[in-house]
Design an enzyme around this catalytic site. Structure first.
Site, PDB file in Angstrom:
ATOM      1  N   GLY A   8      -4.677  -1.769 -14.668  1.00  0.00           N
ATOM      2  CA  GLY A   8      -6.209  -1.607 -15.055  1.00  0.00           C
ATOM      3  C   GLY A   8      -7.372  -2.248 -15.495  1.00  0.00           C
ATOM      4  O   GLY A   8      -6.765  -2.914 -16.616  1.00  0.00           O
ATOM      5  N   GLY A   9      -8.092  -3.554 -14.444  1.00  0.00           N
ATOM      6  CA  GLY A   9      -8.748  -3.759 -15.104  1.00  0.00           C
ATOM      7  C   GLY A   9      -8.625  -5.783 -15.175  1.00  0.00           C
ATOM      8  O   GLY A   9      -9.694  -6.148 -16.274  1.00  0.00           O
TER       9      GLY A   9
ATOM     10  N   LYS B 170       4.808   5.989 -10.592  1.00  0.00           N
ATOM     11  CA  LYS B 170       3.190   5.685 -11.633  1.00  0.00           C
ATOM     12  C   LYS B 170       2.351   6.373 -11.684  1.00  0.00           C
ATOM     13  O   LYS B 170       2.407   6.810 -11.224  1.00  0.00           O
ATOM     14  CB  LYS B 170       2.466   4.123 -10.659  1.00  0.00           C
ATOM     15  CG  LYS B 170       0.608   3.828 -10.544  1.00  0.00           C
ATOM     16  CD  LYS B 170      -0.102   3.099  -9.948  1.00  0.00           C
ATOM     17  CE  LYS B 170      -1.056   2.671  -9.667  1.00  0.00           C
ATOM     18  NZ  LYS B 170      -1.356   1.645  -8.918  1.00  0.00           N
TER      19      LYS B 170
ATOM     20  N   CYS C 171      -2.341   8.495  -7.267  1.00  0.00           N
ATOM     21  CA  CYS C 171      -3.632   8.104  -6.288  1.00  0.00           C
ATOM     22  C   CYS C 171      -4.956   9.993  -7.175  1.00  0.00           C
ATOM     23  O   CYS C 171      -3.761  11.245  -6.417  1.00  0.00           O
ATOM     24  CB  CYS C 171      -3.380   8.364  -5.353  1.00  0.00           C
ATOM     25  SG  CYS C 171      -4.705   8.493  -4.025  1.00  0.00           S
TER      26      CYS C 171
ATOM     27  N   GLY D  94      -8.300   7.628  -0.032  1.00  0.00           N
ATOM     28  CA  GLY D  94      -7.563   8.547   0.515  1.00  0.00           C
ATOM     29  C   GLY D  94      -6.345   8.372   1.660  1.00  0.00           C
ATOM     30  O   GLY D  94      -5.719   9.539   2.017  1.00  0.00           O
ATOM     31  N   LEU D  95      -5.337   7.417   0.491  1.00  0.00           N
ATOM     32  CA  LEU D  95      -3.859   7.066   1.687  1.00  0.00           C
ATOM     33  C   LEU D  95      -4.189   6.244   2.776  1.00  0.00           C
ATOM     34  O   LEU D  95      -3.002   6.952   3.132  1.00  0.00           O
ATOM     35  CB  LEU D  95      -3.375   8.706   0.744  1.00  0.00           C
ATOM     36  CG  LEU D  95      -3.045   8.433  -0.671  1.00  0.00           C
ATOM     37  CD1 LEU D  95      -2.221   9.620  -0.777  1.00  0.00           C
ATOM     38  CD2 LEU D  95      -1.882   7.131  -0.846  1.00  0.00           C
TER      39      LEU D  95
ATOM     40  N   SER E  27      -8.300  -4.855  -8.586  1.00  0.00           N
ATOM     41  CA  SER E  27      -9.396  -4.680  -8.209  1.00  0.00           C
ATOM     42  C   SER E  27     -10.074  -6.479  -8.334  1.00  0.00           C
ATOM     43  O   SER E  27     -10.964  -6.894  -8.255  1.00  0.00           O
ATOM     44  CB  SER E  27     -10.162  -4.022  -8.922  1.00  0.00           C
ATOM     45  OG  SER E  27      -9.788  -2.725  -8.930  1.00  0.00           O
TER      46      SER E  27
ATOM     47  N   ASN F 274      -3.275   4.202 -12.698  1.00  0.00           N
ATOM     48  CA  ASN F 274      -3.445   4.396 -11.570  1.00  0.00           C
ATOM     49  C   ASN F 274      -5.056   4.265 -12.103  1.00  0.00           C
ATOM     50  O   ASN F 274      -5.161   4.873 -13.309  1.00  0.00           O
ATOM     51  CB  ASN F 274      -3.008   5.850 -11.015  1.00  0.00           C
ATOM     52  CG  ASN F 274      -3.946   5.618  -9.612  1.00  0.00           C
ATOM     53  OD1 ASN F 274      -4.597   4.870  -8.745  1.00  0.00           O
ATOM     54  ND2 ASN F 274      -2.902   5.784  -8.411  1.00  0.00           N
ATOM     55  N   THR F 275      -6.253   4.496 -11.469  1.00  0.00           N
ATOM     56  CA  THR F 275      -7.964   4.533 -11.193  1.00  0.00           C
ATOM     57  C   THR F 275      -8.451   6.007 -12.139  1.00  0.00           C
ATOM     58  O   THR F 275      -7.075   6.777 -12.109  1.00  0.00           O
ATOM     59  CB  THR F 275      -8.225   4.635 -10.110  1.00  0.00           C
ATOM     60  OG1 THR F 275      -7.640   5.187  -9.544  1.00  0.00           O
ATOM     61  CG2 THR F 275      -7.953   3.290  -9.541  1.00  0.00           C
TER      62      THR F 275
ATOM     63  N   LYS G 177       0.966  -1.430  -0.398  1.00  0.00           N
ATOM     64  CA  LYS G 177       0.537  -0.025   0.104  1.00  0.00           C
ATOM     65  C   LYS G 177       0.507   0.970   0.116  1.00  0.00           C
ATOM     66  O   LYS G 177       1.895   0.742   0.943  1.00  0.00           O
ATOM     67  CB  LYS G 177      -0.802   0.076   1.720  1.00  0.00           C
ATOM     68  CG  LYS G 177      -1.804   1.178   1.468  1.00  0.00           C
ATOM     69  CD  LYS G 177      -3.382   0.366   1.506  1.00  0.00           C
ATOM     70  CE  LYS G 177      -4.453   1.698   1.884  1.00  0.00           C
ATOM     71  NZ  LYS G 177      -4.206   2.551   0.821  1.00  0.00           N
ATOM     72  N   SER G 178       0.602   2.549  -0.419  1.00  0.00           N
ATOM     73  CA  SER G 178       1.192   3.785  -0.536  1.00  0.00           C
ATOM     74  C   SER G 178       1.645   3.979   0.866  1.00  0.00           C
ATOM     75  O   SER G 178       0.341   4.521   1.901  1.00  0.00           O
ATOM     76  CB  SER G 178       0.960   5.219  -1.284  1.00  0.00           C
ATOM     77  OG  SER G 178       0.840   3.915  -2.736  1.00  0.00           O
TER      78      SER G 178
END
Lengths: 259, 303
Positions: B241-242, B163, B128, B72-73, B264, B190-191, B45-46
């Site tokens: 991504g996906g 990233k 993010c 939210g990090l 995900s 990223n998202t 995790k960041s």
């Protein structure tokens, strides 16, 4: 996100209320939902009633639960779920042991199991006033046993000690338990002593509820997706059991009872 | 027997799948579980300098073919994360430390710590989409990407992977800036910045209102980004991504990614998704007469 009107609110004790809403989804005993209090928070809650009407039973312990307690019938809440696994009923004679609001997550499995099994339900609380669902257990047809820490009702002492007495007398096939981890630890130990398998329902801080974010990490397990129901032996040996939780920042923190 | 091993610059991987940052990466035991489940590497995790609780819930919700999140990090802070790294680095695969900061000084401090804690590489979260003054608010500017990458590169000896955010006019400019800063590779994407509103509640569902969209729905965006970067910038790319199947991963690999990340995909596939994706890639390669993953990397560009 499913939005539902609260159809009925029942005050269970001075700090606990049940909220009922129309379901429209299937759920199994032991599963939980994420309850959205719009503009405030979203929290995991075990389903205390499963059927066309669904129910949750909420102990007021923080900002989100206090806000929910201020809601009236007709107010709207959001629901995601149901999530997690469910109890796996085994054998013909069951002992269900609940501490505090733990009975809420156990009530649906009691009502299912009692249809074709012999079920004893031991409920423990600090005082008589805080014993929840005693009437509902009796109405289900299960055998009700009560314990209070102050002796104001039933067995005077911890519900785990009452469970020890019951195990010495009865020949149980399985125990199901939900409550403070210190209590559940004792129940698993009793199970070992009497050679009875135990299933426990666990709780931790959650975000996603779907096994992705890792916020509810309990050693290498995700409470939300690998649980919340575990075989007692699976959790007993974990370093976090009855010792640590993760705070919202993810830091390993001492477990505070009743949270 | 098909050879699934790959490399991203100096980073050697037993297979091309990595755990994406933000998923199951906050605690050592879950990082180890993902490694044991078959991932080629895991990204934490960041982590920032100080503990951070993140945004209030709701922070993650399911959409059709996607997840929307604004965690939210949240993170325990770099000092507390040392104990997680001590355990996580005992696993069988590289641990890549993801870090976020508000400037080059913070990124550098964090990268030095991650190297000290045994990280095999660092990933710079410059993307993010839901934290004020952090992530994409910095990383959308190529100047910042170059400066931060250069600063971190100058202070650690492990590989550095910025990233990148897709929420810009041209992600190629960001990849180019990362290359100029000396990055060993870039992670894309990223998202995607997004929002969901509950009409019945009359408000956005996420407490932060805006979040990042991930999952199957964004795969074509990620594949396009990786393809464009590969065409323009000579730098290794990690595609993300996906991805939840081998065929999803192969899209990225053929677009030019040397490895992929899965986040995900854990939602439906569980931690076992890494093993199933690898198996599906292996079966595809066998079916098509390839003996090595290398045969197909960037293959979509030769048409």
């Amino acid at each position: 996100m499913l939005i539902r009107k609260i159809e009925k609110i029942v005050t269970e004790s001075h700090h606990t209320k049940s909220f009922y809403f129309k379901g429209g989804f299937d759920a199994n005993p032991g599963q939980f939902v994420m309850i959205w209090i719009p503009g405030v928070d979203e929290i995991p809650m075990g389903l205390s009633t499963i059927g066309e009407t669904m129910g949750i039973t909420v102990h007021s312990v923080g900002v989100a639960t206090e806000k929910l307690h201020s809601f009236n019938e007709g107010d709207k809440i959001g629901i995601r779920g149901p999530y997690g696994n469910s109890f796996d009923i085994q054998g013909s004679k069951l002992l269900v042991i609940a501490g505090g609001t733990g009975i809420a997550s156990l009530m649906p499995v009691v009502e299912v199991a009692v249809k074709d099994r012999d079920v004893d339900v031991a409920i423990g609380a600090l005082t008589k006033e805080e014993l929840l669902f005693a009437r509902r257990v009796e109405d289900s047809g299960a055998n009700l046993k009560l314990a209070t820490d102050d002796g104001s009702e039933g067995f005077h002492g911890f519900v785990s000690d009452l469970a020890g007495d019951l195990l010495s007398e009865g020949d149980y096939d399985q125990m199901l338990t939900c409550g403070p981890e210190a209590m559940m630890k004792k129940v698993i130990e009793l199970g070992r002593e009497h050679n009875v398998r135990t299933q426990v329902s666990m709780e931790r801080f959650m975000r996603c509820g779907i096994g992705v974010c890792g916020s509810c990490a309990f050693d290498g397990l995700r409470i939300c997706a690998d649980g919340p129901v575990f075989d007692g032996e699976e959790v007993y040996g974990k370093g976090d059991f009855n010792k640590h939780r993760r705070d919202p920042a993810g830091k390993r923190t001492p477990l505070i009872p009743n949270l | 027997m098909v050879d699934l091993s790959t490399s991203v610059g100096k980073l050697q991987l037993r297979n091309p799948t990595m755990l994406a940052s933000g998923v199951l990466g906050e605690t050592a035991e879950l990082l180890l579980r993902v490694a044991d489940s078959g991932a080629g590497a895991v990204v934490t995790k960041s982590i920032g300098l100080e503990p951070r609780e993140g945004h209030p819930n709701p922070t993650v919700i399911e959409m059709e073919h996607a997840l929307l999140n604004a965690v939210g990090l949240a993170n325990p802070g770099i000092e507390a994360f040392k104990e997680e790294m001590e355990v996580a680095t005992k696993g069988a695969v590289p641990v890549i430390g993801s870090i976020f900061g508000k400037n080059v000084d913070e990124f550098t401090k964090l990268a030095v710590k991650m190297e000290e804690f045994g990280a095999t590489a660092v990933e710079l979260n410059l993307s993010c989409p839901h934290a004020e003054g952090l992530g994409h608010e910095i990383g959308a500017d190529p100047k910042n990407v170059e400066e931060i990458t250069k600063g971190v590169k100058g202070s650690v000896s492990i590989p550095v992977f910025p990233k990148l955010t897709p929420n810009v006019k041209d992600i190629v400019e960001l990849a180019d800036a990362a290359a100029k800063g000396g990055a060993d590779g870039v992670v894309a994407i990223n998202t995607v910045r997004a929002m969901a509103i509950s009409p019945e509640a009359g408000m956005p569902i996420l407490a932060n209102k805006i979040g990042g969209l991930s999952g199957t729905a964004i795969r074509p965006i990620g594949v396009r980004c990786v393809y464009e970067i590969w065409e323009e910038v000579p730098i290794p790319v990690i595609g993300v991504g996906g991805i939840s199947t081998g065929m999803d991963a192969l899209e990225y690999l053929m677009a030019g990614a040397s490895a992929v990340q899965i986040g995900s995909g854990v939602w439906i596939g569980g931690p076992e998704v890494f093993a199933s994706v690898c198996k599906e890639i292996e079966e595809f390669l066998e079916r098509n007469g390839h003996s090595s993953l290398n045969d197909v990397l960037g293959a979509a560009h030769s048409c």
